[in-house]
Write an enzyme that holds these catalytic residues in place. Structure first.
Site, PDB file in Angstrom:
ATOM      1  N   MET A  71       0.870  -1.164   0.000  1.00  0.00           N
ATOM      2  CA  MET A  71       0.000   0.000   0.000  1.00  0.00           C
ATOM      3  C   MET A  71       0.915   1.223   0.000  1.00  0.00           C
ATOM      4  O   MET A  71       1.530   1.546   1.011  1.00  0.00           O
ATOM      5  CB  MET A  71      -0.916  -0.004   1.219  1.00  0.00           C
ATOM      6  CG  MET A  71      -1.856  -1.197   1.267  1.00  0.00           C
ATOM      7  SD  MET A  71      -3.003  -1.128   2.669  1.00  0.00           S
ATOM      8  CE  MET A  71      -1.897  -1.421   4.046  1.00  0.00           C
ATOM      9  N   SER A  92       1.298   5.198  -0.492  1.00  0.00           N
ATOM     10  CA  SER A  92       0.594   6.471  -0.541  1.00  0.00           C
ATOM     11  C   SER A  92       1.304   7.422  -1.499  1.00  0.00           C
ATOM     12  O   SER A  92       2.529   7.577  -1.453  1.00  0.00           O
ATOM     13  CB  SER A  92       0.517   7.099   0.853  1.00  0.00           C
ATOM     14  OG  SER A  92      -0.251   6.288   1.718  1.00  0.00           O
ATOM     15  N   ASP A 106      -0.827  11.457  11.261  1.00  0.00           N
ATOM     16  CA  ASP A 106      -1.057  10.698  10.031  1.00  0.00           C
ATOM     17  C   ASP A 106      -2.559  10.610   9.797  1.00  0.00           C
ATOM     18  O   ASP A 106      -3.286   9.992  10.575  1.00  0.00           O
ATOM     19  CB  ASP A 106      -0.450   9.298  10.173  1.00  0.00           C
ATOM     20  CG  ASP A 106      -0.365   8.541   8.851  1.00  0.00           C
ATOM     21  OD1 ASP A 106      -1.134   8.862   7.925  1.00  0.00           O
ATOM     22  OD2 ASP A 106       0.467   7.624   8.751  1.00  0.00           O
ATOM     23  N   ARG A 140      -3.982   9.316   7.071  1.00  0.00           N
ATOM     24  CA  ARG A 140      -4.328   8.319   6.063  1.00  0.00           C
ATOM     25  C   ARG A 140      -5.318   7.290   6.593  1.00  0.00           C
ATOM     26  O   ARG A 140      -5.278   6.898   7.751  1.00  0.00           O
ATOM     27  CB  ARG A 140      -3.067   7.616   5.575  1.00  0.00           C
ATOM     28  CG  ARG A 140      -2.191   8.484   4.694  1.00  0.00           C
ATOM     29  CD  ARG A 140      -0.912   7.792   4.318  1.00  0.00           C
ATOM     30  NE  ARG A 140      -0.041   7.576   5.479  1.00  0.00           N
ATOM     31  CZ  ARG A 140       1.143   6.990   5.423  1.00  0.00           C
ATOM     32  NH1 ARG A 140       1.593   6.525   4.272  1.00  0.00           N
ATOM     33  NH2 ARG A 140       1.871   6.857   6.509  1.00  0.00           N
TER      34      ARG A 140
END
Length: 207
Positions: free
Chosen positions: A53, A55, A128, A130
Site C-alpha cells: 500500500m 501512498s 497521520d 491516512r
C-alpha cells in the site's frame, strides 16, 4: 465493485521495461482515484501475493525529493514485484493525507527545524491522516484474503488485520539513505522513533 483493467509498460527505477496491469475501481469510500498495479498475474496465479500500500508522494515518487525516500521505496517495490509478482495499491493520500499544498507548507517548517510530524501538528493536522479502508475494499474486490505485506509501517499492518485480511508475512523495505543529502537520515530516524516504523537503519540500500 466494478473494475477496469489495462495492460501497460512502465519506466521505473533503472529504466527497465516492466509490464503491469493497471486496475481502476468504482464505489470506493473516499471518492479518490486509487489504482492497483498487478505484476505477473499475482492476483490470479498466487495464493498469497506480495502487496504494498503506497501512498502517493508527488515530490518523492516523481521528483525524488530529498525530504523523503518514497520514490526509492516505490522503485524497490516495483522491481521486486517484477521479479516475483505482486500487487501495488497506489493510494491518493499525499503528505500522509494532508494534501500536496499543505505538505509544501510543512516543508517550510521543516526547513526551520521541525521534523515531519511536528510540522504537520503545527499546521493543525494529526500525525497521520491516512485511511486504508479503501485499500481493504480493493483487496476484497480482487478476492484476496491472504497477503504478504511489503511495509515498515505498523499502521498499515494493523489496518489490514483489523479488517480481517490475513497478513501471512511482512517484507520490510530498505533504508534509502542518500549520501550527502541533509535531512534524509534524520527523516528516517524520525519515522522509527515517532512513527514506530519497523525500519532497520543499518539495512541500507545503495543507489
Amino acid at each position: 465493485m466494478a473494475q477496469v483493467r489495462a495492460r501497460v509498460q512502465l519506466k521505473v527505477g533503472r529504466n527497465s521495461d516492466i509490464p503491469a496491469e493497471i486496475i481502476s475501481f468504482t464505489d470506493l469510500k473516499d471518492g479518490k482515484e486509487h489504482i492497483a498495479m498487478v505484476f505477473n498475474n499475482a492476483d490470479t496465479e498466487q495464493d498469497v501475493p506480495l502487496i504494498r500500500m503506497h501512498s502517493e508522494c508527488l515530490t518523492g515518487d516523481v521528483f525524488y525529493s530529498s525530504r523523503c525516500d518514497c520514490g526509492e521505496q516505490l522503485n524497490e517495490c516495483i522491481e521486486m514485484m517484477h521479479e516475483q509478482g505482486g500487487i501495488l495499491l497506489y493510494l491518493r493520500q499525499e503528505g500522509r493525507g494532508i494534501g500536496l499544498y499543505n505538505k509544501i507548507d510543512a516543508y517550510v517548517l521543516q526547513s526551520q527545524g521541525m521534523n515531519t510530524y511536528e510540522a504537520n501538528n503545527h499546521l493543525g493536522f494529526a500525525d497521520d491522516l491516512r485511511d486504508f479502508s479503501d485499500a481493504v475494499l480493493m483487496l476484497n474486490a480482487l478476492n484476496l484474503s491472504h497477503v504478504k505485506l511489503m511495509t515498515n509501517n505498523p499502521k498499515k499492518l494493523n489496518a489490514l488485520k483489523d479488517a480481517g485480511i490475513n497478513v501471512d508475512s511482512v517484507v520490510g523495505t530498505h533504508a534509502h539513505i542518500k549520501a550527502g543529502v541533509a535531512g534524509n537520515k534524520s527523516y528516517l530516524e524520525t519515522k522509527i522513533k515517532h512513527g514506530a516504523h519497523m525500519l532497520d537503519i543499518k539495512k541500507i540500500k545503495k543507489p
